[in-house]
Motif scaffolding. Structure first.
Motif, PDB file in Angstrom:
ATOM      1  N   SER A 151       0.952  -1.299   0.106  1.00 15.83           N
ATOM      2  CA  SER A 151      -0.100   0.240  -0.197  1.00 15.83           C
ATOM      3  C   SER A 151       0.851   1.208  -0.082  1.00 15.83           C
ATOM      4  N   PRO A 152       0.374   2.247  -0.479  1.00 20.85           N
ATOM      5  CA  PRO A 152      -0.903   2.603  -1.270  1.00 20.85           C
ATOM      6  C   PRO A 152      -0.668   1.890  -2.570  1.00 20.85           C
ATOM      7  N   SER A 153      -1.862   1.982  -3.335  1.00 23.56           N
ATOM      8  CA  SER A 153      -1.901   1.256  -4.917  1.00 23.56           C
ATOM      9  C   SER A 153      -1.594   2.565  -5.594  1.00 23.56           C
ATOM     10  N   SER A 154      -1.544   3.941  -5.342  1.00 25.10           N
ATOM     11  CA  SER A 154      -1.252   4.818  -6.197  1.00 25.10           C
ATOM     12  C   SER A 154      -0.454   6.028  -5.446  1.00 25.10           C
ATOM     13  N   ILE A 155       0.322   6.710  -6.163  1.00 18.16           N
ATOM     14  CA  ILE A 155       0.745   7.825  -5.295  1.00 18.16           C
ATOM     15  C   ILE A 155       1.256   8.994  -6.414  1.00 18.16           C
ATOM     16  N   LEU A 156       0.612  10.189  -6.263  1.00 19.60           N
ATOM     17  CA  LEU A 156       0.872  11.072  -6.922  1.00 19.60           C
ATOM     18  C   LEU A 156       1.549  12.325  -6.038  1.00 19.60           C
ATOM     19  N   GLY A 157       2.679  12.926  -6.720  1.00 15.51           N
ATOM     20  CA  GLY A 157       3.574  13.683  -5.855  1.00 15.51           C
ATOM     21  C   GLY A 157       4.358  14.576  -6.715  1.00 15.51           C
ATOM     22  N   ASN A 158       4.508  15.838  -5.920  1.00 13.48           N
ATOM     23  CA  ASN A 158       5.116  16.733  -6.606  1.00 13.48           C
ATOM     24  C   ASN A 158       6.638  16.575  -6.544  1.00 13.48           C
ATOM     25  N   PRO A 159       7.532  17.191  -7.413  1.00 14.18           N
ATOM     26  CA  PRO A 159       9.213  16.994  -7.266  1.00 14.18           C
ATOM     27  C   PRO A 159       9.719  17.405  -5.844  1.00 14.18           C
ATOM     28  N   ASN A 160      10.802  16.713  -5.396  1.00 10.35           N
ATOM     29  CA  ASN A 160      11.212  17.230  -4.330  1.00 10.35           C
ATOM     30  C   ASN A 160      10.516  16.706  -2.955  1.00 10.35           C
ATOM     31  N   VAL A 161       9.172  15.929  -3.104  1.00 12.83           N
ATOM     32  CA  VAL A 161       8.412  15.456  -2.063  1.00 12.83           C
ATOM     33  C   VAL A 161       8.780  14.208  -1.742  1.00 12.83           C
ATOM     34  N   SER A 162       8.742  13.975  -0.565  1.00 12.07           N
ATOM     35  CA  SER A 162       9.172  12.337  -0.284  1.00 12.07           C
ATOM     36  C   SER A 162       7.898  11.572  -0.283  1.00 12.07           C
ATOM     37  N   GLY A 176      12.420  -7.481   7.641  1.00 18.02           N
ATOM     38  CA  GLY A 176      12.140  -8.677   6.249  1.00 18.02           C
ATOM     39  C   GLY A 176      11.299  -9.808   7.012  1.00 18.02           C
ATOM     40  N   SER A 177      11.171 -10.173   8.213  1.00 17.11           N
ATOM     41  CA  SER A 177      10.286 -11.068   8.503  1.00 17.11           C
ATOM     42  C   SER A 177       8.863 -10.820   8.673  1.00 17.11           C
ATOM     43  N   VAL A 178       8.631  -9.468   8.459  1.00 21.36           N
ATOM     44  CA  VAL A 178       7.079  -8.909   8.896  1.00 21.36           C
ATOM     45  C   VAL A 178       6.855  -8.168   7.782  1.00 21.36           C
ATOM     46  N   LYS A 179       7.581  -6.879   7.786  1.00 22.84           N
ATOM     47  CA  LYS A 179       7.261  -5.595   6.953  1.00 22.84           C
ATOM     48  C   LYS A 179       8.266  -4.823   6.407  1.00 22.84           C
ATOM     49  N   SER A 180       8.099  -3.949   5.563  1.00 24.91           N
ATOM     50  CA  SER A 180       9.225  -3.035   5.221  1.00 24.91           C
ATOM     51  C   SER A 180       8.715  -2.033   4.581  1.00 24.91           C
ATOM     52  N   GLN A 181       9.244  -0.770   4.462  1.00 21.46           N
ATOM     53  CA  GLN A 181       8.989   0.441   3.871  1.00 21.46           C
ATOM     54  C   GLN A 181      10.169   0.929   3.211  1.00 21.46           C
ATOM     55  N   LEU A 182       9.493   1.436   1.882  1.00 21.22           N
ATOM     56  CA  LEU A 182      10.418   1.724   0.984  1.00 21.22           C
ATOM     57  C   LEU A 182      10.132   3.289   1.052  1.00 21.22           C
ATOM     58  N   HIS A 183      11.247   4.117   1.236  1.00 20.78           N
ATOM     59  CA  HIS A 183      11.187   5.507   1.036  1.00 20.78           C
ATOM     60  C   HIS A 183      11.807   6.258   0.137  1.00 20.78           C
ATOM     61  N   VAL A 184      10.854   6.982  -0.510  1.00 24.25           N
ATOM     62  CA  VAL A 184      11.570   7.752  -1.898  1.00 24.25           C
ATOM     63  C   VAL A 184      12.018   9.067  -1.121  1.00 24.25           C
ATOM     64  N   LEU A 185      13.456   9.491  -1.201  1.00 27.14           N
ATOM     65  CA  LEU A 185      13.564  10.672  -0.220  1.00 27.14           C
ATOM     66  C   LEU A 185      13.204  12.102  -1.055  1.00 27.14           C
ATOM     67  N   LYS A 186      13.350  12.160  -2.091  1.00 28.63           N
ATOM     68  CA  LYS A 186      13.056  13.270  -2.964  1.00 28.63           C
ATOM     69  C   LYS A 186      12.568  12.709  -4.239  1.00 28.63           C
ATOM     70  N   LEU A 187      11.221  12.882  -4.505  1.00 27.60           N
ATOM     71  CA  LEU A 187      10.849  12.479  -5.788  1.00 27.60           C
ATOM     72  C   LEU A 187      11.264  13.394  -7.180  1.00 27.60           C
ATOM     73  N   ARG A 188      11.765  12.605  -8.108  1.00 25.81           N
ATOM     74  CA  ARG A 188      12.373  13.199  -9.349  1.00 25.81           C
ATOM     75  C   ARG A 188      11.463  13.096 -10.478  1.00 25.81           C
ATOM     76  N   GLN A 189      11.345  13.846 -11.482  1.00 24.24           N
ATOM     77  CA  GLN A 189      10.634  13.903 -12.534  1.00 24.24           C
ATOM     78  C   GLN A 189      11.550  13.962 -13.679  1.00 24.24           C
ATOM     79  N   PRO A 190      11.316  12.809 -14.674  1.00 19.17           N
ATOM     80  CA  PRO A 190      10.507  11.564 -14.553  1.00 19.17           C
ATOM     81  C   PRO A 190      11.195  10.376 -14.095  1.00 19.17           C
ATOM     82  N   GLU A 191      12.398  10.363 -13.463  1.00 17.60           N
ATOM     83  CA  GLU A 191      13.083   9.218 -13.066  1.00 17.60           C
ATOM     84  C   GLU A 191      12.456   8.410 -12.246  1.00 17.60           C
ATOM     85  N   ASP A 192      11.499   8.916 -11.200  1.00 17.49           N
ATOM     86  CA  ASP A 192      11.060   8.180 -10.067  1.00 17.49           C
ATOM     87  C   ASP A 192       9.483   7.690 -10.548  1.00 17.49           C
TER      88      ASP A 192
END
Length: 323
Positions: free
Chosen positions: A50-61, A115-131
């Motif tokens: 989760s979530p299934s979708s993310i819309l974000g502005n550049p430089n936002v985590s 890794g035995s239960v859960k994990s979070q992937l953090h995008v530190l600063k969104l880049r357009q269009p790389e991310d």
């Protein structure tokens, strides 16, 4: 498919270089099999993303969460499928609470959790269009003999400067009057067009008289970019019996994610009054045409016989006068 070679190294200090190489080779084979599995099999209910979708502005985590319910598994891997790319790229993985990130992603991503239960992937600063793209998590065990289970995926779009989130305009188009299908199963094709939306976080569904239908549905694999906006088309094939019934209602519904929640936009049309080229009418019309053609041939034959008889009579009269 582009095969992704994932370099999974041991976190244990007591392993020597040869053991690390063996592990790397085994995991290259394992990841290759996982990607082949992902391309042909359904996603697992044992992994929730989760979530299934993310819309974000550049430089936002941004943060994507993943958890699994397989008690013997201790590894969660993270992948990126960039927009327009058919391959998956390994971002990193979490072995218990020890994260490892691949070189291209170390400056912009972070992995936390257990890794035995859960994990979070953090995008530190969104880049357009790389991310922009689709991100997947996968749960597995440490070793080459564990089957991996993938999450449902998270679609991430980094919004472009100057463009605003715009919902779709939906229109359902009537079938062509020239379409009659084949004699055994005449069909009509109803077309749904959703256009003028940004970004392309949409899905299309059909309902007939309020009931969801999937048979006969063909939707574009991806929305088509037209200037600053997107367009997607879906088609529904129905029997002429259903179409030529004015009480039948055909509805196309487009679900659009606007950054905070999903809204639906729809358009409907009713079937037509009885008519058109149904199978019965087609058979009747062809039989009538054959009958008319037969009558025309008989009339032509009789006319030809009469003309021949008259010519013969004239020739005989002329012969008698000469004698």
């Amino acid at each position: 498919m582009i095969l992704v070679a994932a370099r999974v190294q041991s976190v244990s200090r007591c392993r020597d270089r040869q053991e690390d190489n063996d592990i790397m080779i085994r995991n290259i084979n394992r990841i290759t099999l996982l990607l082949l599995w992902l391309s042909c099999c359904s996603l697992s209910t044992k992994v929730h993303q989760s979530p299934s979708s993310i819309l974000g502005n550049p430089n936002v985590s941004a943060t994507i969460s993943c958890n699994h319910s397989v008690s013997s598994y201790n590894v969660i891997l993270w992948y990126q499928q960039p927009t327009g790319d058919s391959g998956l790229h390994l971002i990193g993985y979490l072995l218990y609470n020890n994260p490892t990130l691949e070189d291209p992603f170390r400056q912009h991503f972070n992995v936390t959790g257990d890794g035995s239960v859960k994990s979070q992937l953090h995008v530190l600063k969104l880049r357009q269009p790389e991310d922009s793209g689709v991100y997947y998590c996968a749960a597995s065990g440490q070793g080459a003999n564990y089957e991996a289970y993938f999450g449902q995926g998270t679609k991430v779009t980094v919004l472009e400067d100057g463009l605003t989130i715009t919902p779709p305009t939906v229109q359902v188009l009537r079938p062509s009057s020239k379409e009659c299908g084949n004699d055994d199963a005449p069909k009509k094709t109803i077309v749904c067009v959703a256009s003028g939306f940004y970004p392309d976080h949409v899905s299309v569904s059909w309902q007939v008289d309020g009931e969801a239908v999937t048979t006969g549905v063909a939707t574009d694999n991806a929305a088509l970019r037209e200037d600053d906006f997107y367009k997607i088309t879906s088609r529904l094939r129905v029997s002429t019996k259903n179409w030529f019934n004015p009480e039948t209602v055909f509805t196309c519904t487009v679900s659009f994610y606007n950054g905070t929640h999903t809204e639906t936009y729809s358009d409907s049309l009713h079937g037509e009054e009885g008519g058109g080229m149904t199978r019965e009418k087609y058979l009747r019309s062809t039989q009538t045409a054959k009958l008319s053609y037969g009558v025309l041939i008989i009339k032509s034959s009789i006319y030809g016989a009469c003309v021949a008889f008259l010519v013969w009579k004239l020739q005989r009269s002329a012969g008698k006068q000469n004698h």
